[in-house]
Design a protein around this motif. Structure first.
Motif, short mmCIF file in Angstrom:
data_model
loop_
_atom_site.label_atom_id
_atom_site.label_comp_id
_atom_site.label_asym_id
_atom_site.label_seq_id
_atom_site.Cartn_x
_atom_site.Cartn_y
_atom_site.Cartn_z
N ARG A 40 0.93 -1.09 0.14
CA ARG A 40 0.23 -0.09 0.04
C ARG A 40 0.96 1.37 0.07
O ARG A 40 0.51 2.30 -0.66
N ARG A 42 3.86 1.50 -1.02
CA ARG A 42 4.64 1.70 -2.59
C ARG A 42 3.51 1.78 -3.62
O ARG A 42 4.14 2.03 -4.70
N ASN A 43 2.39 1.49 -3.17
CA ASN A 43 1.36 1.35 -4.47
C ASN A 43 1.92 0.35 -5.32
O ASN A 43 2.05 0.65 -6.75
N ALA A 44 2.12 -0.78 -4.96
CA ALA A 44 2.62 -1.73 -5.85
C ALA A 44 1.99 -3.13 -5.41
O ALA A 44 1.12 -3.05 -4.48
N SER A 45 1.97 -4.02 -6.32
CA SER A 45 1.15 -5.26 -6.03
C SER A 45 2.02 -5.87 -5.09
O SER A 45 3.13 -6.08 -4.69
#
Length: 100
Positions: A40, A42-45
């Motif tokens: 969340r 890093r706004n990454a999967s």
């Protein structure tokens, strides 16, 4: 207020410290929850964050310049990260098979 980088570092530190959890299931749940928070931030999967973390822990566990007792502590953490990646891959495979 902590910066995103500081929060990221804190969560990664907690993952590395999870070696103290002797129960594999407890460690897995704890590491998983920390990985979600990092993803969340890093706004990454979740899969990407898990893979990056497993690679970083693996590199350190294999680094001969790291003290032996620290390297031994990283082994269960890396094992947990790899198991989580395998579960994610299996779940992705199941979803894709259902869509076919």
């Amino acid at each position: 207020m902590m910066t995103i980088e500081k929060q990221d570092y804190e969560h990664l530190s907690r993952i590395l410290d999870s070696y103290v959890l002797r129960n594999d299931e407890r460690r897995s749940r704890f590491v998983y929850s920390e990985l979600i928070l990092i993803a969340r931030l890093r706004n990454a999967s979740l899969e990407t964050v898990t893979r990056e973390t497993a690679n970083a822990v693996g590199e350190q566990a294999n680094n001969p310049d790291i003290k032996e007792f620290i390297r031994r502590r990283m082994i269960p953490v890396r094992k947990t990260l790899i198991e989580l990646l395998q579960k994610m891959a299996t779940e992705t495979y199941k979803i894709e098979a259902m869509e076919d």
